[in-house]
Every structure is written in C-alpha cells, then in structure tokens.
Design a protein around this motif. Structure first.
Motif, PDB file in Angstrom:
ATOM      1  N   THR A 193      35.092  30.223  30.183  1.00  0.00           N
ATOM      2  CA  THR A 193      34.809  29.804  28.811  1.00  0.00           C
ATOM      3  C   THR A 193      35.532  30.678  27.791  1.00  0.00           C
ATOM      4  N   ASN A 194      35.722  31.939  28.133  1.00  0.00           N
ATOM      5  CA  ASN A 194      36.331  32.882  27.188  1.00  0.00           C
ATOM      6  C   ASN A 194      37.784  33.205  27.510  1.00  0.00           C
ATOM      7  N   GLY A 195      38.379  32.487  28.458  1.00  0.00           N
ATOM      8  CA  GLY A 195      39.798  32.661  28.772  1.00  0.00           C
ATOM      9  C   GLY A 195      40.132  33.993  29.412  1.00  0.00           C
ATOM     10  N   ALA A 196      39.199  34.551  30.177  1.00  0.00           N
ATOM     11  CA  ALA A 196      39.436  35.858  30.809  1.00  0.00           C
ATOM     12  C   ALA A 196      40.186  35.698  32.127  1.00  0.00           C
ATOM     13  N   LYS A 197      41.079  36.640  32.386  1.00  0.00           N
ATOM     14  CA  LYS A 197      41.783  36.696  33.675  1.00  0.00           C
ATOM     15  C   LYS A 197      41.126  37.686  34.622  1.00  0.00           C
ATOM     16  N   PHE A 198      40.245  38.518  34.073  1.00  0.00           N
ATOM     17  CA  PHE A 198      39.545  39.534  34.856  1.00  0.00           C
ATOM     18  C   PHE A 198      38.061  39.464  34.493  1.00  0.00           C
ATOM     19  N   MET A 199      37.201  39.461  35.509  1.00  0.00           N
ATOM     20  CA  MET A 199      35.753  39.474  35.295  1.00  0.00           C
ATOM     21  C   MET A 199      35.190  40.642  36.084  1.00  0.00           C
ATOM     22  N   PHE A 200      34.760  41.682  35.372  1.00  0.00           N
ATOM     23  CA  PHE A 200      34.204  42.876  36.004  1.00  0.00           C
ATOM     24  C   PHE A 200      32.703  42.908  35.739  1.00  0.00           C
ATOM     25  N   HIS A 201      31.927  43.127  36.792  1.00  0.00           N
ATOM     26  CA  HIS A 201      30.476  43.193  36.651  1.00  0.00           C
ATOM     27  C   HIS A 201      29.905  44.177  37.662  1.00  0.00           C
ATOM     28  N   GLY A 202      28.620  44.440  37.545  1.00  0.00           N
ATOM     29  CA  GLY A 202      27.907  45.330  38.461  1.00  0.00           C
ATOM     30  C   GLY A 202      26.640  44.660  38.948  1.00  0.00           C
ATOM     31  N   HIS A 203      25.551  45.369  38.908  1.00  0.00           N
ATOM     32  CA  HIS A 203      24.179  44.946  39.182  1.00  0.00           C
ATOM     33  C   HIS A 203      23.809  44.911  40.657  1.00  0.00           C
ATOM     34  N   THR A 204      24.611  44.331  41.514  1.00  0.00           N
ATOM     35  CA  THR A 204      24.210  44.147  42.912  1.00  0.00           C
ATOM     36  C   THR A 204      24.394  45.403  43.749  1.00  0.00           C
ATOM     37  N   HIS A 205      25.174  46.372  43.266  1.00  0.00           N
ATOM     38  CA  HIS A 205      25.507  47.585  44.014  1.00  0.00           C
ATOM     39  C   HIS A 205      26.305  47.244  45.275  1.00  0.00           C
ATOM     40  N   LYS A 206      26.961  46.096  45.298  1.00  0.00           N
ATOM     41  CA  LYS A 206      27.782  45.661  46.440  1.00  0.00           C
ATOM     42  C   LYS A 206      29.209  45.462  45.960  1.00  0.00           C
ATOM     43  N   LEU A 207      30.115  46.315  46.426  1.00  0.00           N
ATOM     44  CA  LEU A 207      31.492  46.226  45.978  1.00  0.00           C
ATOM     45  C   LEU A 207      32.173  44.993  46.562  1.00  0.00           C
ATOM     46  N   TYR A 208      33.105  44.453  45.801  1.00  0.00           N
ATOM     47  CA  TYR A 208      33.980  43.388  46.292  1.00  0.00           C
ATOM     48  C   TYR A 208      35.090  43.175  45.285  1.00  0.00           C
ATOM     49  N   ALA A 209      36.153  42.502  45.720  1.00  0.00           N
ATOM     50  CA  ALA A 209      37.210  42.003  44.850  1.00  0.00           C
ATOM     51  C   ALA A 209      37.585  40.625  45.387  1.00  0.00           C
ATOM     52  N   ARG A 210      37.702  39.660  44.487  1.00  0.00           N
ATOM     53  CA  ARG A 210      37.977  38.287  44.904  1.00  0.00           C
ATOM     54  C   ARG A 210      38.755  37.590  43.796  1.00  0.00           C
ATOM     55  N   MET A 211      39.736  36.794  44.185  1.00  0.00           N
ATOM     56  CA  MET A 211      40.484  35.986  43.230  1.00  0.00           C
ATOM     57  C   MET A 211      40.041  34.539  43.395  1.00  0.00           C
ATOM     58  N   GLU A 212      39.601  33.923  42.294  1.00  0.00           N
ATOM     59  CA  GLU A 212      39.194  32.521  42.303  1.00  0.00           C
ATOM     60  C   GLU A 212      39.713  31.844  41.049  1.00  0.00           C
ATOM     61  N   GLU A 213      40.439  30.759  41.243  1.00  0.00           N
ATOM     62  CA  GLU A 213      40.946  29.948  40.143  1.00  0.00           C
ATOM     63  C   GLU A 213      41.672  30.789  39.094  1.00  0.00           C
ATOM     64  N   GLY A 214      42.473  31.743  39.565  1.00  0.00           N
ATOM     65  CA  GLY A 214      43.271  32.568  38.677  1.00  0.00           C
ATOM     66  C   GLY A 214      42.531  33.692  37.978  1.00  0.00           C
ATOM     67  N   ILE A 215      41.289  33.921  38.359  1.00  0.00           N
ATOM     68  CA  ILE A 215      40.489  34.998  37.759  1.00  0.00           C
ATOM     69  C   ILE A 215      40.178  36.015  38.845  1.00  0.00           C
TER      70      ILE A 215
END
Length: 171
Positions: A98-120
């Motif tokens: 919705t906001n045209g971001a190419k990167f979405m960084f978040h926390g909360h779960t305490h579970k690390l990961y990196a994933r590319m989906e639909e250009g984000i």
C-alpha cells in the motif's frame, strides 16, 4: 547501500548502544523495529534512522509504523504485532504494498528470517534478548543492496556473523 536492522532487545541498553556505536560508520541506515523498552526521547535514538513502537514499548512517543526513503527504495518499519505477524505476513505485506515499500522490516516474533515476495524484501532480524525460533542465537541483521543483488547477513549479539544463515536474492 547497507542497513542494520535491530529488534526486540527488551532492555539491554549497553548492548544496543555498543552495537550502534560500532556500526554507525559501517552502514548507511540503522533501523529498530520495536520492543527496545527505552524512552522514545532517549539520546540513543540519535544514532538511529528509524524506530517504531513494539508491544512492550509503553512510551506514547513512538510511531506504530514509519517509512523511510532510501536510494534503494522505500523502507517500511513496523513491530508487526498490529499486523498479525504471528499468523503470517499478510498484514505487513499489505502495509508494504500500500505504501510502495521495497523493504519491510519487522520484529515481534523473535524468529529471524529473510524472504523476497512480489519484489519486497521481508526481514525479521530476530531478537537481541532471546530467540523463539529454531536458531538459538540472539541476533540482528545487516542488509546490503547493490545493483543486482540483496544480501542479508545475520549476526549474534557478540557481532559474529552467522554464515550459515546468510541469504542472497537476485534483483
């Protein structure tokens, strides 16, 4: 361009201050995705380019989400608890799209990961307090973007790179 991403330190002020001091000159941006448990007016945030409210950040001075424009594209930050990250990425994906971001960084779960989906690129750097995922280390992430590729490296709280967790994504 390099970005340092921290989350869920739950206090641990000296650790965060040390990381910020060590990395400030090595990266272009530093982001904290919540649950610092520091005051929103703390001087530590002068070393950070973006910070958001976590579910354990009770200071009303924090934003729930924020967006930062970088040369590599817009970065969206959210702790994730308002967007249901315990149950999937749908909420933060909608926020990023919705906001045209190419990167979405978040926390909360305490579970690390990196994933590319639909250009984000979605990244949870893990927790600097305790892991709830299959990886036992307390972690943060460094995201490096160049013309053709994004590399995500995870580090433990002693600043040792965890090579087994490194990921690369072609652009």
């Amino acid at each position: 361009m390099k970005m340092l991403v921290l989350s869920d330190n739950h206090g641990r002020y000296d650790l965060v201050m040390n990381l910020l001091s060590q990395w400030r000159d090595k990266v272009d941006y530093i982001f904290h995705t919540g649950d610092s448990e520091f005051s929103s007016g703390d001087v530590i945030w002068g070393l950070v380019d973006g910070v958001v409210k976590g579910n354990m950040d009770f200071d009303p001075g924090y934003e729930i989400e924020t967006f930062i424009n970088t040369p590599a594209g817009k970065v969206a930050l959210s702790h994730g608890h308002y967007y249901g990250v315990n149950h999937g990425l749908g909420g933060v994906k909608d926020l990023a799209q919705t906001n045209g971001a190419k990167f979405m960084f978040h926390g909360h779960t305490h579970k690390l990961y990196a994933r590319m989906e639909e250009g984000i690129l979605f990244v949870n750097p893990g927790s600097l307090n305790h892991s709830r995922g299959p990886e036992p280390e307390r972690t943060f992430a460094v995201v490096e973007v160049n013309e053709n590729q994004i590399k995500v490296d995870f580090y433990d709280d002693d600043q040792q790179k965890l090579d087994r967790l490194s990921q690369q994504f072609d652009l």
